[in-house]
Design a protein around this motif. Structure first.
Motif, PDB file in Angstrom:
ATOM      1  N   UNK A 164      10.574  -5.704   0.961  1.00 34.00           N
ATOM      2  CA  UNK A 164       9.399  -6.438   0.524  1.00 34.00           C
ATOM      3  C   UNK A 164       8.133  -5.652   0.777  1.00 34.00           C
ATOM      4  N   UNK A 165       7.037  -6.385   0.979  1.00 32.49           N
ATOM      5  CA  UNK A 165       5.741  -5.760   1.201  1.00 32.49           C
ATOM      6  C   UNK A 165       4.616  -6.720   0.882  1.00 32.49           C
ATOM      7  N   UNK A 166       3.497  -6.138   0.460  1.00 36.78           N
ATOM      8  CA  UNK A 166       2.307  -6.935   0.138  1.00 36.78           C
ATOM      9  C   UNK A 166       1.306  -6.044  -0.570  1.00 36.78           C
ATOM     10  N   UNK A 167       0.185  -6.643  -1.018  1.00 37.99           N
ATOM     11  CA  UNK A 167      -0.859  -5.812  -1.626  1.00 37.99           C
ATOM     12  C   UNK A 167      -1.783  -5.270  -0.529  1.00 37.99           C
ATOM     13  N   UNK A 168      -2.617  -4.318  -0.891  1.00 42.09           N
ATOM     14  CA  UNK A 168      -3.506  -3.687   0.096  1.00 42.09           C
ATOM     15  C   UNK A 168      -4.947  -4.184   0.008  1.00 42.09           C
ATOM     16  N   UNK A 169      -5.237  -5.028  -0.970  1.00 33.40           N
ATOM     17  CA  UNK A 169      -6.616  -5.509  -1.148  1.00 33.40           C
ATOM     18  C   UNK A 169      -6.790  -6.972  -0.770  1.00 33.40           C
ATOM     19  N   UNK A 170      -5.689  -7.615  -0.370  1.00 26.95           N
ATOM     20  CA  UNK A 170      -5.701  -9.017   0.028  1.00 26.95           C
ATOM     21  C   UNK A 170      -6.229  -9.910  -1.103  1.00 26.95           C
ATOM     22  N   UNK A 171      -5.804  -9.592  -2.330  1.00 26.74           N
ATOM     23  CA  UNK A 171      -6.191 -10.400  -3.486  1.00 26.74           C
ATOM     24  C   UNK A 171      -5.232 -11.573  -3.610  1.00 26.74           C
ATOM     25  N   UNK A 228      -1.199  -1.217 -11.706  1.00 25.82           N
ATOM     26  CA  UNK A 228      -2.189  -0.181 -12.004  1.00 25.82           C
ATOM     27  C   UNK A 228      -3.582  -0.560 -11.509  1.00 25.82           C
ATOM     28  N   UNK A 229      -3.751  -1.797 -10.991  1.00 22.96           N
ATOM     29  CA  UNK A 229      -5.074  -2.250 -10.569  1.00 22.96           C
ATOM     30  C   UNK A 229      -5.184  -2.590  -9.084  1.00 22.96           C
ATOM     31  N   UNK A 230      -4.092  -2.490  -8.325  1.00 22.14           N
ATOM     32  CA  UNK A 230      -4.143  -2.879  -6.916  1.00 22.14           C
ATOM     33  C   UNK A 230      -3.072  -2.121  -6.140  1.00 22.14           C
ATOM     34  N   UNK A 231      -3.430  -1.614  -4.992  1.00 20.11           N
ATOM     35  CA  UNK A 231      -2.468  -0.926  -4.148  1.00 20.11           C
ATOM     36  C   UNK A 231      -1.506  -1.880  -3.480  1.00 20.11           C
ATOM     37  N   UNK A 232      -0.420  -1.319  -2.957  1.00 23.28           N
ATOM     38  CA  UNK A 232       0.576  -2.158  -2.298  1.00 23.28           C
ATOM     39  C   UNK A 232       1.343  -1.353  -1.256  1.00 23.28           C
ATOM     40  N   UNK A 233       2.056  -2.073  -0.411  1.00 22.61           N
ATOM     41  CA  UNK A 233       2.903  -1.477   0.617  1.00 22.61           C
ATOM     42  C   UNK A 233       4.326  -1.967   0.384  1.00 22.61           C
ATOM     43  N   UNK A 267      -0.297 -12.452  -7.123  1.00 27.00           N
ATOM     44  CA  UNK A 267       0.874 -11.582  -6.969  1.00 27.00           C
ATOM     45  C   UNK A 267       0.504 -10.151  -7.354  1.00 27.00           C
ATOM     46  N   UNK A 268      -0.215  -9.501  -6.445  1.00 26.60           N
ATOM     47  CA  UNK A 268      -0.685  -8.138  -6.668  1.00 26.60           C
ATOM     48  C   UNK A 268       0.053  -7.127  -5.797  1.00 26.60           C
ATOM     49  N   UNK A 269       1.043  -7.589  -5.042  1.00 23.49           N
ATOM     50  CA  UNK A 269       1.772  -6.717  -4.123  1.00 23.49           C
ATOM     51  C   UNK A 269       2.883  -5.932  -4.781  1.00 23.49           C
ATOM     52  N   UNK A 270       3.709  -5.339  -3.944  1.00 28.10           N
ATOM     53  CA  UNK A 270       4.794  -4.495  -4.432  1.00 28.10           C
ATOM     54  C   UNK A 270       5.786  -5.309  -5.261  1.00 28.10           C
ATOM     55  N   UNK A 271       6.387  -4.634  -6.231  1.00 29.62           N
ATOM     56  CA  UNK A 271       7.406  -5.217  -7.088  1.00 29.62           C
ATOM     57  C   UNK A 271       8.724  -4.518  -6.769  1.00 29.62           C
TER      58      UNK A 271
END
Length: 176
Positions: A152-159, A91-96, A162-166
């Motif tokens: 898989x994927x990753x987050x969109x904010x480069x934080x 809910x706090x970070x975008x992901x792909x 572990x803020x990427x896709x689940x």
């Protein structure tokens, strides 16, 4: 009911059975449902998920259909192959999120491939809750002996972290 040919689809055995083909950032890890800034899953029996980091994280399983007990004759009759996967964001970070499933011949050459467009989840415009993706392979011709499942994927904010896709609840089944 057809059996799931993917081993450890929900992370109950950590990363066992998965080949990490991309392991960027802080690498893959397994977390308890619903996790920080997470969402409850649709099924109470699923208690864990895999999560990605700030650089691309992909994991794969190669299913040997003959080793799983299917005969060449059964496979050459082109039974329906069903694929299912679940993914969500925080809910706090975008992901792909991305997925590629391939039906392969005995030489591991692609017979048919399912690669949907990558999905970007943004908490500013989407609730980022668990979403299901499904696909059924049919009329793909004889010769299938392996199935490759990679997601898989990753987050969109480069934080960092572990803020990427689940992902969880992955399955590959065959209808004989």
């Amino acid at each position: 009911m057809a059996r799931n040919l993917l081993k450890n689809p929900n992370g109950e055995e950590n990363m066992e059975y998965w080949e990490l083909t991309e392991n960027g950032g802080d690498e893959w890890r397994v977390e308890e449902m619903p996790g920080d800034c997470g969402h409850a899953f649709t099924d109470d029996a699923t208690t864990k998920y895999f999560t990605t980091s700030f650089e691309l994280c992909l994991k794969k399983q190669l299913i040997d259909l003959l080793a799983e007990g299917y005969s060449s004759e059964e496979l050459d009759n082109q039974p329906a192959v069903h694929v299912e996967d679940w993914y969500c964001g925080r809910t706090d970070c975008g992901c792909v999120y991305q997925l590629t499933v391939c039906l392969l011949d005995e030489n591991k050459e692609v017979i048919q491939e399912f690669t949907p467009e990558s999905v970007t989840l943004d908490p500013d415009t989407d609730d980022c809750s668990w979403k299901q993706i499904t696909h059924t392979f049919s009329e793909y011709g004889p010769g299938v002996r392996f199935i490759s499942f990679e997601h898989g994927g990753q987050d969109t904010k480069y934080w960092q972290g572990w803020f990427g896709v689940r992902v969880t609840g992955s399955s590959v089944t065959i209808d004989l």
